[in-house]
Scaffold this motif. Structure first.
Motif, mmCIF file in Angstrom:
data_model
loop_
_atom_site.group_PDB
_atom_site.id
_atom_site.type_symbol
_atom_site.label_atom_id
_atom_site.label_comp_id
_atom_site.label_asym_id
_atom_site.label_seq_id
_atom_site.Cartn_x
_atom_site.Cartn_y
_atom_site.Cartn_z
ATOM 1 N N ALA A 212 0.832 -1.207 0.000
ATOM 2 C CA ALA A 212 0.000 0.000 0.000
ATOM 3 C C ALA A 212 0.864 1.253 0.000
ATOM 4 O O ALA A 212 0.610 2.214 -0.737
ATOM 5 C CB ALA A 212 -0.891 -0.008 1.235
ATOM 6 N N GLY A 213 1.924 1.194 0.800
ATOM 7 C CA GLY A 213 2.877 2.319 0.886
ATOM 8 C C GLY A 213 3.492 2.600 -0.459
ATOM 9 O O GLY A 213 3.665 3.747 -0.883
ATOM 10 N N GLY B 122 1.315 6.835 -6.370
ATOM 11 C CA GLY B 122 0.230 7.811 -6.539
ATOM 12 C C GLY B 122 0.767 9.229 -6.393
ATOM 13 O O GLY B 122 0.439 10.124 -7.177
ATOM 14 N N GLU B 123 1.657 9.319 -5.375
ATOM 15 C CA GLU B 123 2.277 10.617 -5.099
ATOM 16 C C GLU B 123 3.117 11.074 -6.301
ATOM 17 O O GLU B 123 3.191 12.257 -6.628
ATOM 18 C CB GLU B 123 3.191 10.439 -3.898
ATOM 19 C CG GLU B 123 3.397 11.693 -3.085
ATOM 20 C CD GLU B 123 4.317 11.375 -1.946
ATOM 21 O OE1 GLU B 123 5.477 11.797 -2.025
ATOM 22 O OE2 GLU B 123 3.885 10.662 -0.997
ATOM 23 N N MET B 124 3.679 10.015 -6.953
ATOM 24 C CA MET B 124 4.569 10.343 -8.070
ATOM 25 C C MET B 124 3.799 10.471 -9.394
ATOM 26 O O MET B 124 4.410 10.660 -10.446
ATOM 27 C CB MET B 124 5.620 9.245 -8.199
ATOM 28 C CG MET B 124 6.701 9.347 -7.146
ATOM 29 S SD MET B 124 7.951 8.162 -7.533
ATOM 30 C CE MET B 124 7.654 6.936 -6.347
ATOM 31 N N ALA B 125 2.462 10.302 -9.307
ATOM 32 C CA ALA B 125 1.650 10.290 -10.547
ATOM 33 C C ALA B 125 1.896 11.534 -11.415
ATOM 34 O O ALA B 125 2.046 11.432 -12.635
ATOM 35 C CB ALA B 125 0.174 10.190 -10.189
ATOM 36 N N GLN C 163 9.758 0.582 -15.650
ATOM 37 C CA GLN C 163 10.332 0.802 -14.304
ATOM 38 C C GLN C 163 9.244 0.832 -13.242
ATOM 39 O O GLN C 163 9.321 0.183 -12.200
ATOM 40 C CB GLN C 163 11.079 2.145 -14.289
ATOM 41 C CG GLN C 163 12.472 2.044 -14.841
ATOM 42 C CD GLN C 163 13.096 3.432 -15.006
ATOM 43 O OE1 GLN C 163 12.417 4.465 -14.808
ATOM 44 N NE2 GLN C 163 14.353 3.475 -15.370
ATOM 45 N N TYR C 164 8.196 1.578 -13.527
ATOM 46 C CA TYR C 164 7.103 1.677 -12.546
ATOM 47 C C TYR C 164 6.381 0.345 -12.357
ATOM 48 O O TYR C 164 5.996 -0.025 -11.244
ATOM 49 C CB TYR C 164 6.109 2.767 -12.974
ATOM 50 C CG TYR C 164 6.691 4.153 -12.781
ATOM 51 C CD1 TYR C 164 6.878 4.633 -11.481
ATOM 52 C CD2 TYR C 164 7.057 4.963 -13.858
ATOM 53 C CE1 TYR C 164 7.419 5.891 -11.294
ATOM 54 C CE2 TYR C 164 7.602 6.224 -13.673
ATOM 55 C CZ TYR C 164 7.779 6.681 -12.375
ATOM 56 O OH TYR C 164 8.314 7.911 -12.167
#
Ligand code: ADP
Length: 592
Positions: free
Chosen positions: A364-365, A371-374, A427-428
C-alpha cells in the motif's frame, strides 16, 4: 523399657527353673557315669586279689614255714612273700599261723615288720581259718595305714595250716578321683566311710550306728580304737539313701551335695558320688548369662528390625507424597504446556496476520508513493507523447510529399520515443509488482540505479544531481530487490521533499563497506530533525507534512529489519538529515 525388663525377668525365671532341672539331670547323669567308671575299676582291682593269690598258697615254701617254723624255712618264706608283694603291687603280703601269729611277711626287714604280730581278732583271719577266702577293710594296727585285706587258707592234706594275707591300698581309686569336681566315698555294710576323696570323712558313719554294731567294730579295731562319729543327723541309712541330697561338712563348712550311689560286690559296700549343688548353681548362672546375652541380642535385632520397618514405612509415605506431588505438578505442567501451545498458536497466527498486514502495508505504501509520483510520471510520459505527436504529423506531411527517406528517419525517432516510454513505464511496473518475499543476494548498484531512475524526472526538475559514492559493481547485500528499492526511493523522496525549499538543494547517496556489512547513507542539506523528533520519525503515522501519511519510514524500518539489517536517522553536523541503512553483505567470490 519396663515391658522389656518385665519380659526378661519372667523369661529369666523360666530359664532359671529349666536350667536348674537340666543342670540337676546332667550333673546327676555325669555323677552316675563316674560312679560306673570308678566301681568297675575297683571291681577289677578287687577281682585281681580275690582269685590270683589262691594259687600262691600252693607254694611248698609256705607249707614248710608253717610246719617247720625254723629260721631257714622262715627266711625262705619271707623272701617268697617279698617277691609276691612286688609281683602283685600290693602293700604287704604275710603268712599267719593257725594261732593268728604272723610267721613271715614281705616287710620282714622293715621297722614296721608284721612278723610276730597277732591277727587273731581280725575277721579275715577267722574266715580263712574256716577254710574260705576272706576279705576285709581296716586300718592297719601296726602301720596305721588303711587297707583292704584278702585272706586265703593254706591247705596241707586238706587241713588249714595257716593263712596267707594280702593287704592292698586300693590306690586305683585315689588316682581316679584326683582333680574330679565330684567327691566320692566308699562305705561298708554299716554305712561307715572307709575310703573317700575327702580324708576328713574317713572312718565316720553316714547314719548313726546301732550301739552293738559300734561295740563290735571297736572290738575288731577295724577303724582304729576311737569312737566312730556320725557325719549326718540321719539315724537311718535307708532314709539317707532315699534322699537325693546330702549335707556334709567339708573344709569347715556345710556343703550341699547331690548324691548317687551304687552297691558293690563285696556284700554291703556302697560307692557314693557326691556332686556339689554349687555346680548346678554355676550351670544356672551360666545359662542365665547366656540367656541374657541372647535376650539382648534378640532385643537389639528386633529393635533395629522395627526401626528399619518404620523407616521403610516413612520412606514409602514420603515416596507416595512425592509421587502425588509429581503427578499434580505434571498435570499442572501439562495444562500450562497446553495453554502455552495455544498461546504460541495464537501468536503464530497473529504473526502471520501481521506479516500479511505488513506486506499489504508495504504494498500500500508503495502504491501510495506511486500515486504521489503520478504527477511526475504524467510529466515524464507527456513529453515523449507530445514529441511523438509532432513526429507523426511531420511523418504524414512527408508521406504526402513522398519523401521516403525523411519518413524513415521520422519513424526511427517515433520508435526511439516509444522505447523510451516503454522503459519509463517498465520501471514503474517493476516497482509496482508485489515482492516474492524471499531474501537473497541483491546487487547494490542495480537497486540504486533503479531507484534513481524512478525519481529521475523529479530529481532533474529540482535541478539536483545525485551521484552514488563508493559503489562497486559487484557489491551485493542480503535483501529482496523490490522492497529494498522501495526503502531507497522513500529515503530519497523524503530528502527531495526536505530540500525542496532550499536555495541550493543537495542530496548525497553513499555506500560504505564495513567488513561483513554494507552501509547506505542518504543525506540532505534540508532542515534536519528537532531533538525529540529523532525517536519519533519511525513511529507509524508520524508526519509533519500536510498530506503525508506518516508511514513511509515505519514501512522502511520493517523492510530493513526483515533483512536483519538496521536503520536509524541522525542530524548531520553541518545541518541536514542523514539516514543510515546497514545491511548484511553477501560475500561473492569476487568480493572475497
Ligand atoms: P511522510 O513522508 O508521509 O510524512 P514518513 O514516515 O516518510 O512519512 O516521514 C515521517 C516524518 O519524518 C516526516 O513527516 C518528516 O517530518 C520527517 N522526515 C523524514 N525524512 C526527513 C528528512 N530527510 N529531513 C527532515 N525530516 C524528515
Amino acid at each position: 523399657m519396663l515391658l522389656v525388663v518385665l519380659t526378661w525377668s519372667l523369661l529369666a525365671l523360666g530359664v532359671g527353673v529349666l536350667a536348674y532341672r537340666q543342670g540337676e539331670n546332667s550333673i546327676e547323669e555325669q555323677a552316675r557315669q563316674r560312679l560306673v567308671e570308678l566301681s568297675s575299676k575297683l571291681e577289677i582291682e578287687l577281682d585281681k586279689y580275690r582269685t590270683l593269690p589262691k594259687v600262691l598258697t600252693l607254694h611248698p615254701t609256705l607249707g614248710l614255714a608253717l610246719t617247720n617254723a625254723d629260721a631257714s624255712s622262715l627266711e625262705a618264706a619271707n623272701k617268697l612273700l617279698s617277691r609276691y608283694n612286688q609281683y602283685l603291687s600290693s602293700d604287704v603280703v604275710y603268712l599267719v599261723d593257725t594261732r593268728g601269729i604272723t610267721l613271715a611277711s614281705s616287710n620282714w626287714q622293715s621297722p614296721e615288720s608284721f612278723v610276730g604280730s597277732d591277727y587273731r581278732f581280725r575277721p579275715y583271719f577267722q574266715q580263712a581259718l574256716g577254710g574260705v577266702a576272706g576279705s576285709y577293710f581296716a586300718l592297719g594296727t601296726v602301720s596305721g595305714r588303711r587297707g583292704y585285706y584278702f585272706s586265703y587258707p593254706v591247705l596241707q592234706n586238706e587241713e588249714v595250716t595257716g593263712v596267707l594275707v594280702i593287704k592292698v591300698a586300693l590306690s586305683a581309686l585315689e588316682d581316679s578321683w584326683l582333680g574330679d569336681p565330684f567327691d566320692f566315698l566308699l562305705t561298708d555294710i554299716h554305712g561307715v566311710v572307709f575310703y573317700s576323696s575327702y580324708p576328713g570323712w574317713n572312718y565316720q558313719t553316714l547314719a548313726a550306728l546301732a550301739p552293738q554294731v559300734e561295740t563290735q567294730l571297736l572290738a575288731q579295731k577295724q577303724y582304729g580304737s576311737g569312737p566312730i562319729a556320725t557325719l549326718t543327723k540321719s539315724s537311718h541309712m535307708q532314709k539317707l539313701l532315699d534322699e537325693p541330697g546330702l549335707r556334709l561338712e567339708k573344709d569347715g563348712r556345710q556343703v550341699a551335695f547331690l548324691q548317687v550311689h551304687k552297691d558293690m560286690s563285696p556284700v554291703g559296700w556302697r560307692l557314693f558320688a557326691l556332686a556339689p549343688v554349687s555346680l548346678i548353681h554355676q550351670y544356672v548362672i551360666w545359662s542365665l548369662l547366656l540367656y541374657s546375652l541372647l535376650f539382648v541380642l534378640v532385643y537389639l535385632i528386633s529393635f533395629s528390625w522395627r526401626r528399619t520397618v518404620d523407616a521403610r514405612k516413612q520412606l514409602a509415605a514420603i515416596n507416595e507424597r512425592l509421587e502425588h506431588r509429581v503427578e499434580e505438578r505434571t498435570a499442572e505442567l501439562s495444562q500450562s504446556n497446553e495453554q502455552l501451545k495455544e498461546i504460541i498458536d495464537k501468536y503464530r497466527q497473529t504473526e502471520l496476520t501481521l506479516k500479511r498486514t505488513q506486506n499489504e502495508l508495504i504494498q500500500a505504501g508503495k502504491l501510495a508513493m506511486l500515486g504521489e509520483m503520478a504527477a511526475s510520471i504524467n510529466h515524464e510520459l507527456n513529453q515523449p507523447l507530445a514529441a511523438m505527436r509532432i513526429y507523426t504529423e511531420t511523418l504524414q506531411m512527408l508521406a504526402k510529399r513522398g519523401e521516403t527517406r525523411a519518413v524513415s528517419d521520422n519513424a526511427d525517432e517515433i520508435l526511439k520515443l516509444n522505447k523510451m516510454m516503454a522503459k519509463i513505464i517498465g520501471q514503474y511496473k517493476l516497482f509496482a509488482r508485489k515482492s516474492a518475499g524471499k531474501t537473497g543476494p541483491v546487487s547494490v548498484a542495480e537497486t540504486l540505479s533503479a531507484s534513481l531512475a524512478i525519481l529521475d524526472s523529479k530529481i532533474q526538475k529540482m535541478g539536483i544531481h545525485i551521484e552514488p559514492q563508493g559503489l562497486t559493481e559487484t557489491l551485493q547485500v542480503m535483501a529482496d530487490a523490490v522492497p529494498l528499492e522501495q526503502v531507497i526511493i522513500n529515503l530519497l523522496n523524503n530528502a527531495l521533499q526536505a530540500v525542496s525549499d532550499h536555495p541550493t538543494p543537495q542530496i548525497g547517496l553513499r555506500v560504505e563497506v564495513q567488513d561483513q556489512q554494507v552501509v547506505l547513507l542518504v543525506e540532505d542539506n534540508g532542515p534536519g530533525f528537532a531533538d525529540d523528533e529523532l525517536d519519533k520519525v519511525f513511529e507509524p503515522f508520524y508526519t509533519t507534512k500536510g498530506q503525508g501519511l506518516g508511514l513511509g519510514l515505519t514501512i522502511s524500518k520493517r523492510i530493513v529489519e526483515s533483512f536483519n539489517g538496521q536503520i536509524h536517522a541522525e542530524n548531520r553536523t553541518r545541518g541536514g538529515a542523514r539516514f543510515v541503512v546497514s545491511l548484511n553483505r553477501h560475500m561473492t567470490e569476487e568480493s572475497l
